[in-house]
Design a protein around this motif. Structure first.
Motif, PDB file in Angstrom:
ATOM      1  N   SER A  11      -9.525   0.197  -1.711  1.00  0.00           N
ATOM      2  CA  SER A  11      -9.110   1.327  -2.545  1.00  0.00           C
ATOM      3  C   SER A  11      -9.534   2.634  -1.893  1.00  0.00           C
ATOM      4  N   GLY A  12      -9.171   3.729  -2.541  1.00  0.00           N
ATOM      5  CA  GLY A  12      -9.439   5.048  -1.987  1.00  0.00           C
ATOM      6  C   GLY A  12      -8.301   5.472  -1.096  1.00  0.00           C
ATOM      7  N   SER A  13      -8.535   6.484  -0.303  1.00  0.00           N
ATOM      8  CA  SER A  13      -7.476   6.963   0.594  1.00  0.00           C
ATOM      9  C   SER A  13      -7.560   6.243   1.934  1.00  0.00           C
ATOM     10  N   ILE A  14      -6.460   6.280   2.659  1.00  0.00           N
ATOM     11  CA  ILE A  14      -6.428   5.686   3.999  1.00  0.00           C
ATOM     12  C   ILE A  14      -7.262   6.569   4.909  1.00  0.00           C
ATOM     13  N   SER A  15      -8.193   5.974   5.609  1.00  0.00           N
ATOM     14  CA  SER A  15      -9.130   6.713   6.445  1.00  0.00           C
ATOM     15  C   SER A  15      -8.433   7.394   7.628  1.00  0.00           C
ATOM     16  N   LEU A  16      -8.815   8.631   7.870  1.00  0.00           N
ATOM     17  CA  LEU A  16      -8.276   9.358   9.020  1.00  0.00           C
ATOM     18  C   LEU A  16      -8.795   8.784  10.333  1.00  0.00           C
ATOM     19  N   GLU A  17      -9.855   8.031  10.273  1.00  0.00           N
ATOM     20  CA  GLU A  17     -10.427   7.431  11.485  1.00  0.00           C
ATOM     21  C   GLU A  17      -9.480   6.420  12.117  1.00  0.00           C
ATOM     22  N   ILE A  18      -8.471   6.012  11.385  1.00  0.00           N
ATOM     23  CA  ILE A  18      -7.515   5.037  11.902  1.00  0.00           C
ATOM     24  C   ILE A  18      -6.800   5.578  13.150  1.00  0.00           C
ATOM     25  N   SER A  22      -5.936   4.363  19.140  1.00  0.00           N
ATOM     26  CA  SER A  22      -4.727   4.874  19.799  1.00  0.00           C
ATOM     27  C   SER A  22      -3.851   3.786  20.406  1.00  0.00           C
ATOM     28  N   ALA A  23      -4.395   2.595  20.648  1.00  0.00           N
ATOM     29  CA  ALA A  23      -3.603   1.505  21.219  1.00  0.00           C
ATOM     30  C   ALA A  23      -3.003   0.604  20.137  1.00  0.00           C
ATOM     31  N   LEU A  24      -3.119   1.003  18.877  1.00  0.00           N
ATOM     32  CA  LEU A  24      -2.651   0.186  17.754  1.00  0.00           C
ATOM     33  C   LEU A  24      -1.127   0.075  17.768  1.00  0.00           C
ATOM     34  N   ARG A  25      -0.639  -1.156  17.808  1.00  0.00           N
ATOM     35  CA  ARG A  25       0.797  -1.407  17.802  1.00  0.00           C
ATOM     36  C   ARG A  25       1.285  -1.879  16.430  1.00  0.00           C
ATOM     37  N   GLU A  26       0.418  -2.534  15.672  1.00  0.00           N
ATOM     38  CA  GLU A  26       0.797  -3.058  14.364  1.00  0.00           C
ATOM     39  C   GLU A  26      -0.308  -2.745  13.363  1.00  0.00           C
ATOM     40  N   LEU A  27       0.082  -2.155  12.228  1.00  0.00           N
ATOM     41  CA  LEU A  27      -0.875  -1.790  11.189  1.00  0.00           C
ATOM     42  C   LEU A  27      -0.340  -2.278   9.850  1.00  0.00           C
ATOM     43  N   TYR A  28      -1.082  -3.185   9.233  1.00  0.00           N
ATOM     44  CA  TYR A  28      -0.702  -3.763   7.950  1.00  0.00           C
ATOM     45  C   TYR A  28      -1.806  -3.474   6.936  1.00  0.00           C
ATOM     46  N   LEU A  29      -1.489  -2.638   5.959  1.00  0.00           N
ATOM     47  CA  LEU A  29      -2.433  -2.282   4.900  1.00  0.00           C
ATOM     48  C   LEU A  29      -1.835  -2.585   3.529  1.00  0.00           C
ATOM     49  N   SER A  30      -0.908  -3.491   3.466  1.00  0.00           N
ATOM     50  CA  SER A  30      -0.178  -3.777   2.231  1.00  0.00           C
ATOM     51  C   SER A  30      -1.032  -4.528   1.223  1.00  0.00           C
ATOM     52  N   ASP A  31      -0.559  -4.511  -0.024  1.00  0.00           N
ATOM     53  CA  ASP A  31      -1.178  -5.265  -1.121  1.00  0.00           C
ATOM     54  C   ASP A  31      -2.648  -4.918  -1.320  1.00  0.00           C
ATOM     55  N   ASN A  32      -2.926  -3.628  -1.342  1.00  0.00           N
ATOM     56  CA  ASN A  32      -4.259  -3.125  -1.644  1.00  0.00           C
ATOM     57  C   ASN A  32      -4.141  -2.149  -2.802  1.00  0.00           C
ATOM     58  N   GLN A  33      -5.105  -1.281  -2.938  1.00  0.00           N
ATOM     59  CA  GLN A  33      -5.089  -0.272  -3.993  1.00  0.00           C
ATOM     60  C   GLN A  33      -5.306   1.117  -3.408  1.00  0.00           C
ATOM     61  N   PHE A  34      -4.787   1.331  -2.196  1.00  0.00           N
ATOM     62  CA  PHE A  34      -4.912   2.652  -1.580  1.00  0.00           C
ATOM     63  C   PHE A  34      -4.173   3.674  -2.431  1.00  0.00           C
ATOM     64  N   ASP A  52       3.082  -1.146   7.773  1.00  0.00           N
ATOM     65  CA  ASP A  52       3.347  -1.737   6.468  1.00  0.00           C
ATOM     66  C   ASP A  52       2.304  -1.231   5.474  1.00  0.00           C
ATOM     67  N   LEU A  53       2.745  -0.348   4.578  1.00  0.00           N
ATOM     68  CA  LEU A  53       1.874   0.224   3.550  1.00  0.00           C
ATOM     69  C   LEU A  53       2.372  -0.135   2.151  1.00  0.00           C
ATOM     70  N   ARG A  54       3.179  -1.154   2.041  1.00  0.00           N
ATOM     71  CA  ARG A  54       3.788  -1.520   0.753  1.00  0.00           C
ATOM     72  C   ARG A  54       2.740  -1.991  -0.248  1.00  0.00           C
ATOM     73  N   ASP A  55       3.144  -1.927  -1.510  1.00  0.00           N
ATOM     74  CA  ASP A  55       2.332  -2.447  -2.614  1.00  0.00           C
ATOM     75  C   ASP A  55       0.936  -1.839  -2.674  1.00  0.00           C
ATOM     76  N   ASN A  56       0.902  -0.510  -2.687  1.00  0.00           N
ATOM     77  CA  ASN A  56      -0.322   0.240  -2.911  1.00  0.00           C
ATOM     78  C   ASN A  56      -0.044   1.227  -4.041  1.00  0.00           C
ATOM     79  N   GLN A  57      -0.820   2.268  -4.128  1.00  0.00           N
ATOM     80  CA  GLN A  57      -0.619   3.320  -5.125  1.00  0.00           C
ATOM     81  C   GLN A  57      -0.504   4.673  -4.427  1.00  0.00           C
ATOM     82  N   LEU A  58       0.140   4.670  -3.266  1.00  0.00           N
ATOM     83  CA  LEU A  58       0.272   5.893  -2.480  1.00  0.00           C
ATOM     84  C   LEU A  58       1.225   6.865  -3.163  1.00  0.00           C
ATOM     85  N   SER A  59       0.905   8.144  -3.064  1.00  0.00           N
ATOM     86  CA  SER A  59       1.722   9.178  -3.697  1.00  0.00           C
ATOM     87  C   SER A  59       1.940  10.307  -2.691  1.00  0.00           C
TER      88      SER A  59
END
Length: 158
Positions: A11-18, A22-34, A52-59
């Motif tokens: 939960s909380g916001s997605i961290s800017l530290e992500i 820099s070499a990240l090719r795939e990022l899956y953060l789905s089905d959380n409470q971000f 993939d950021l689906r199924d969160n509470q992003l606004s």
């Protein structure tokens, strides 16, 4: 690199530290409470292919910086509370094969450039408030690899 933190009740916001990954090719953060907005800094992940950021509470709105991800192949922001319009730069994502924006609060017009993208095989913008060229609100629009509507229902704009 690959990061999958899906289905972890984060939960909380997605961290800017992500963006330090820099070499990240795939990022899956789905089905959380971000919650909160999608950080525009995600646009700095220049080799990102799958987001993939689906199924969160992003606004908030979709950051235009995501349109700078020149090798992005799939983007799934479905089942959030994202509002505003699709950034114009999304029409220039020539490697994008799948875009799922289903079940948000998006509005405005769907960029016509999507119909000219040969790589785009799936476009799901259902359950939003997009307008067609006749002023109707799309309730469901899923495009297939042939760029023909697979399912399309509309209601008169009141």
């Amino acid at each position: 690199e690959y990061m999958d933190l899906s289905n972890n009740q984060l939960s909380g916001s997605i961290s800017l530290e992500i963006v330090q990954l820099s070499a990240l090719r795939e990022l899956y953060l789905s089905d959380n409470q971000f919650s909160g907005s999608i950080p525009p800094e995600i646009g700095q992940l220049s080799v990102l292919e799958h987001l993939d950021l689906r199924d969160n509470q992003l606004s908030g709105s979709i950051p235009p910086e995501i349109g700078q991800l020149s090798v992005l192949e799939s983007l799934n922001l479905s089942n959030n509370q994202i509002s505003g319009s699709i950034p114009p730069g999304f029409g220039q994502l020539s490697t994008l094969t799948s875009l799922d924006l289903n079940n948000n609060r998006l509005n405005g017009n769907i960029p016509v450039e999507f119909s000219k993208q040969p790589a785009l095989s799936t476009l799901n913008v259902g359950n939003n408030y997009f307008l067609d060229y006749e002023g109707n609100i799309f309730e469901c629009w899923i495009m297939t690899k042939y760029n023909r509507p697979m399912s399309r229902k509309s209601a008169r704009n009141a």
